[in-house]
Scaffold this motif. Structure first.
Motif, PDB file in Angstrom:
ATOM      1  N   THR A 229      77.320   7.358  45.707  1.00 22.27           N
ATOM      2  CA  THR A 229      77.117   7.133  47.139  1.00 22.27           C
ATOM      3  C   THR A 229      78.064   8.000  47.958  1.00 22.27           C
ATOM      4  OG1 THR A 229      76.439   4.849  46.728  1.00 22.27           O
ATOM      5  CG2 THR A 229      77.101   5.409  48.981  1.00 22.27           C
ATOM      6  N   ARG A 230      79.312   8.014  47.519  1.00 25.19           N
ATOM      7  CA  ARG A 230      80.306   8.807  48.219  1.00 25.19           C
ATOM      8  C   ARG A 230      79.972  10.307  48.116  1.00 25.19           C
ATOM      9  NH1 ARG A 230      83.081   9.637  52.415  1.00 25.19           N
ATOM     10  NH2 ARG A 230      84.996  10.833  52.097  1.00 25.19           N
ATOM     11  N   ARG A 231      79.425  10.708  46.990  1.00 24.47           N
ATOM     12  CA  ARG A 231      79.050  12.108  46.806  1.00 24.47           C
ATOM     13  C   ARG A 231      77.950  12.514  47.799  1.00 24.47           C
ATOM     14  NH1 ARG A 231      80.306  15.093  42.403  1.00 24.47           N
ATOM     15  NH2 ARG A 231      78.285  16.156  42.484  1.00 24.47           N
ATOM     16  N   LEU A 232      77.002  11.598  48.026  1.00 17.66           N
ATOM     17  CA  LEU A 232      75.936  11.885  48.986  1.00 17.66           C
ATOM     18  C   LEU A 232      76.482  12.042  50.408  1.00 17.66           C
ATOM     19  CD1 LEU A 232      73.151   9.439  47.693  1.00 17.66           C
ATOM     20  CD2 LEU A 232      73.154  11.950  47.544  1.00 17.66           C
ATOM     21  N   VAL A 233      77.443  11.182  50.737  1.00 17.66           N
ATOM     22  CA  VAL A 233      78.060  11.258  52.071  1.00 17.66           C
ATOM     23  C   VAL A 233      78.769  12.602  52.255  1.00 17.66           C
ATOM     24  CG1 VAL A 233      79.846  10.291  53.575  1.00 17.66           C
ATOM     25  CG2 VAL A 233      78.305   8.768  52.305  1.00 17.66           C
TER      26      VAL A 233
ATOM     27  N   GLU B  37      84.816  26.930  57.830  1.00 20.69           N
ATOM     28  CA  GLU B  37      84.932  27.403  56.449  1.00 20.69           C
ATOM     29  C   GLU B  37      85.983  26.617  55.681  1.00 20.69           C
ATOM     30  OE1 GLU B  37      85.747  31.517  57.074  1.00 20.69           O
ATOM     31  OE2 GLU B  37      83.641  32.119  56.811  1.00 20.69           O
ATOM     32  N   ASN B  38      87.115  26.339  56.340  1.00 21.03           N
ATOM     33  CA  ASN B  38      88.177  25.558  55.688  1.00 21.03           C
ATOM     34  C   ASN B  38      87.716  24.133  55.393  1.00 21.03           C
ATOM     35  OD1 ASN B  38      89.959  27.713  55.769  1.00 21.03           O
ATOM     36  ND2 ASN B  38      90.899  27.078  57.692  1.00 21.03           N
ATOM     37  N   GLU B  39      86.979  23.566  56.341  1.00 21.78           N
ATOM     38  CA  GLU B  39      86.484  22.202  56.136  1.00 21.78           C
ATOM     39  C   GLU B  39      85.451  22.173  55.008  1.00 21.78           C
ATOM     40  OE1 GLU B  39      85.101  20.381  59.701  1.00 21.78           O
ATOM     41  OE2 GLU B  39      86.910  20.849  60.833  1.00 21.78           O
ATOM     42  N   ILE B  40      84.601  23.189  54.952  1.00 20.59           N
ATOM     43  CA  ILE B  40      83.610  23.256  53.868  1.00 20.59           C
ATOM     44  C   ILE B  40      84.306  23.363  52.523  1.00 20.59           C
ATOM     45  CG2 ILE B  40      81.853  24.755  52.832  1.00 20.59           C
ATOM     46  CD1 ILE B  40      80.895  25.371  55.705  1.00 20.59           C
ATOM     47  N   ASN B  41      85.319  24.207  52.434  1.00 19.31           N
ATOM     48  CA  ASN B  41      86.070  24.343  51.183  1.00 19.31           C
ATOM     49  C   ASN B  41      86.738  23.038  50.786  1.00 19.31           C
ATOM     50  OD1 ASN B  41      85.413  27.040  50.910  1.00 19.31           O
ATOM     51  ND2 ASN B  41      87.219  27.758  52.024  1.00 19.31           N
ATOM     52  N   SER B  42      87.297  22.362  51.793  1.00 17.72           N
ATOM     53  CA  SER B  42      87.973  21.095  51.520  1.00 17.72           C
ATOM     54  C   SER B  42      86.988  20.030  51.024  1.00 17.72           C
ATOM     55  CB  SER B  42      88.671  20.609  52.792  1.00 17.72           C
ATOM     56  OG  SER B  42      89.261  19.348  52.583  1.00 17.72           O
ATOM     57  N   GLN B  43      85.852  19.928  51.701  1.00 22.77           N
ATOM     58  CA  GLN B  43      84.851  18.935  51.305  1.00 22.77           C
ATOM     59  C   GLN B  43      84.239  19.273  49.951  1.00 22.77           C
ATOM     60  OE1 GLN B  43      84.148  16.092  52.738  1.00 22.77           O
ATOM     61  NE2 GLN B  43      85.490  16.416  54.490  1.00 22.77           N
ATOM     62  N   THR B  44      84.076  20.567  49.663  1.00 21.27           N
ATOM     63  CA  THR B  44      83.531  20.989  48.373  1.00 21.27           C
ATOM     64  C   THR B  44      84.482  20.604  47.245  1.00 21.27           C
ATOM     65  OG1 THR B  44      82.382  22.835  49.432  1.00 21.27           O
ATOM     66  CG2 THR B  44      82.687  22.966  47.046  1.00 21.27           C
ATOM     67  N   ASN B  45      85.781  20.736  47.491  1.00 19.66           N
ATOM     68  CA  ASN B  45      86.779  20.309  46.492  1.00 19.66           C
ATOM     69  C   ASN B  45      86.720  18.800  46.259  1.00 19.66           C
ATOM     70  OD1 ASN B  45      87.795  22.861  45.986  1.00 19.66           O
ATOM     71  ND2 ASN B  45      89.318  22.733  47.629  1.00 19.66           N
ATOM     72  N   LEU B  46      86.575  18.055  47.366  1.00 21.69           N
ATOM     73  CA  LEU B  46      86.463  16.600  47.226  1.00 21.69           C
ATOM     74  C   LEU B  46      85.234  16.229  46.412  1.00 21.69           C
ATOM     75  CD1 LEU B  46      87.373  15.240  50.791  1.00 21.69           C
ATOM     76  CD2 LEU B  46      88.686  14.961  48.679  1.00 21.69           C
ATOM     77  N   LEU B  47      84.137  16.930  46.701  1.00 24.74           N
ATOM     78  CA  LEU B  47      82.884  16.638  45.997  1.00 24.74           C
ATOM     79  C   LEU B  47      83.013  16.884  44.496  1.00 24.74           C
ATOM     80  CD1 LEU B  47      79.900  15.856  46.361  1.00 24.74           C
ATOM     81  CD2 LEU B  47      79.382  18.310  46.588  1.00 24.74           C
ATOM     82  N   SER B  48      83.754  17.900  44.131  1.00 30.40           N
ATOM     83  CA  SER B  48      83.877  18.232  42.705  1.00 30.40           C
ATOM     84  C   SER B  48      84.641  17.163  41.922  1.00 30.40           C
ATOM     85  CB  SER B  48      84.572  19.592  42.546  1.00 30.40           C
ATOM     86  OG  SER B  48      85.892  19.535  43.045  1.00 30.40           O
ATOM     87  N   PHE B  49      85.481  16.380  42.634  1.00 29.34           N
ATOM     88  CA  PHE B  49      86.266  15.345  41.940  1.00 29.34           C
ATOM     89  C   PHE B  49      85.719  13.938  42.166  1.00 29.34           C
ATOM     90  CE2 PHE B  49      89.403  18.772  42.486  1.00 29.34           C
ATOM     91  CZ  PHE B  49      89.827  18.916  41.176  1.00 29.34           C
ATOM     92  N   GLU B  50      84.773  13.819  43.088  1.00 29.07           N
ATOM     93  CA  GLU B  50      84.243  12.492  43.404  1.00 29.07           C
ATOM     94  C   GLU B  50      83.218  12.065  42.352  1.00 29.07           C
ATOM     95  OE1 GLU B  50      83.955   9.096  44.585  1.00 29.07           O
ATOM     96  OE2 GLU B  50      85.115  10.295  46.039  1.00 29.07           O
ATOM     97  N   GLU B  51      83.386  10.832  41.812  1.00 32.56           N
ATOM     98  CA  GLU B  51      82.487  10.328  40.775  1.00 32.56           C
ATOM     99  C   GLU B  51      81.491   9.309  41.324  1.00 32.56           C
ATOM    100  OE1 GLU B  51      84.870   8.803  37.654  1.00 32.56           O
ATOM    101  OE2 GLU B  51      85.689  10.760  37.068  1.00 32.56           O
ATOM    102  N   ASN B  52      81.845   8.688  42.446  1.00 32.02           N
ATOM    103  CA  ASN B  52      80.953   7.700  43.050  1.00 32.02           C
ATOM    104  C   ASN B  52      79.765   8.414  43.694  1.00 32.02           C
ATOM    105  OD1 ASN B  52      80.025   6.045  45.548  1.00 32.02           O
ATOM    106  ND2 ASN B  52      81.070   4.561  44.248  1.00 32.02           N
TER     107      ASN B  52
END
Length: 332
Positions: free
Chosen positions: A87-91, A70-85
């Motif tokens: 390709t990186r968003r798909l990863v 759950e913590n990892e999902i929250n962390s990755q979800t936060n990263l996704l919200s700020f990621e503009e690239n």
């Protein structure tokens, strides 16, 4: 002890059952009250077991893994919200999807363990009116179920001949005070300089509590509690009272003079006394649960020293083992 909610429910049921202003409960009402109280007890226990499931070591490990995912999902979800690239968003999204799959597997394992836990460890169902009437007691057994409330208290006695109830007159606060005073008297006795005064208190309260809790039933038995086994299911403050220490009336004893405490007619001298947390537990232990023969035996001893200088567990274990080794009581 029941949760407060269960106490309120049972209290309202007792009031409702007497709302027709009958002087006495009918036997049918008594059995129905016992059945409802057992259902409430089981409900409370299930809630507590459900809250304490993490105490199961396997489940605790899975819950920790679940929290990690759950913590990892929250962390990755936060990263996704700020990621503009893109390709990186798909990863990142792919990583989140994989984490959700892992989380789903862990959730299934937790549910499976929980179900196994309940199936294996909590198979005691509340007794029904039919079971209560079935006559599961031995000919010399009387089951005493106490209900302690602020405004009123009562005791229901179930024997092979049926069920009756007795009102307990003192208030809950008065009853609790007498129990506390009696227990303090026994605790203080070894250190007291005025043992005669302490003994007088023990005798006075032991007699009073007997009259309050048991005399009504004893008067209905031909020879009192002689040769009876009392199975006591206490309630609230009564859980703190050792009924064995209650003192029976004896006209041959002059309580105004000092008496050898060993000569007093304690309840334990008259009857066998045992305890159970509920009628259902007693019923299933008596009738359904068979002793399991285990291949391996274990002797477990605890070190009760909490001092900072207490020996290490290994040293205590080694010392204890040496004593049993010398006595030839332990084998590999």
């Amino acid at each position: 002890e029941y949760s407060k909610e269960s106490y309120y429910i049972l209290s309202l049921i007792i009031i409702a059952m007497t709302s027709d202003w009958e002087d006495d409960f009918t036997e049918e009402q008594i059995f129905k009250l016992l059945e409802i109280s057992e259902q409430l007890y089981a409900r409370t226990m299930l809630m507590r077991i459900n809250d304490g499931k993490a105490l199961n070591s396997g489940t605790k490990h899975l819950l920790n893994r679940r929290r990690q995912f759950e913590n990892e999902i929250n962390s990755q979800t936060n990263l996704l919200s700020f990621e503009e690239n893109e390709t990186r968003r798909l990863v990142i999204q792919n990583e989140i999807d994989q984490l959700y799959e892992k989380l789903s597997i862990v959730d299934n394992d937790i549910r499976s363990r929980d179900q196994n836990f309940f199936d294996d460890s909590f198979n005691v169902k509340p007794v029904s009116v039919e079971l209560l009437k079935e006559g599961f007691l031995e000919p010399n057994q009387i089951l005493l179920r106490y209900f302690v409330y602020d405004g009123y208290s009562l005791m229901i006695a179930v024997s092979p001949n049926g069920a009756v109830y007795y009102e307990i007159l003192p208030s809950r606060d008065e009853l609790a005070l007498k129990i506390k005073q009696l227990m303090n008297a026994y605790k203080m006795y070894p250190l007291s300089q005025d043992k005669q005064s302490i003994e007088s208190t023990q005798i006075k309260l032991g007699r009073e509590l007997y009259d309050i809790l048991l005399s009504g039933l004893a008067d209905q038995l031909e020879d009192g509690f002689t040769d009876w086994e009392l199975v006591i299911i206490p309630d609230r403050e009564l859980n703190l009272l050792p009924f064995e220490a209650l003192i029976l009336p004896d006209e041959s004893i002059d309580y105004s003079t000092r008496i050898d405490i060993d000569e007093l007619p304690f309840l334990i001298k008259e009857a066998d006394v045992s305890y159970a947390p509920s009628i259902s537990t007693f019923y299933h232990l008596k009738n359904n649960i068979k002793a399991q023969t285990r291949k391996n035996n274990i002797l477990s001893l605890g070190n009760n020293s909490f001092s900072a200088r207490a020996q290490s567990e290994e040293a205590v274990a080694a010392t204890t083992r040496s004593v049993y080794d010398m006595a030839g009581l332990l084998t590999d």
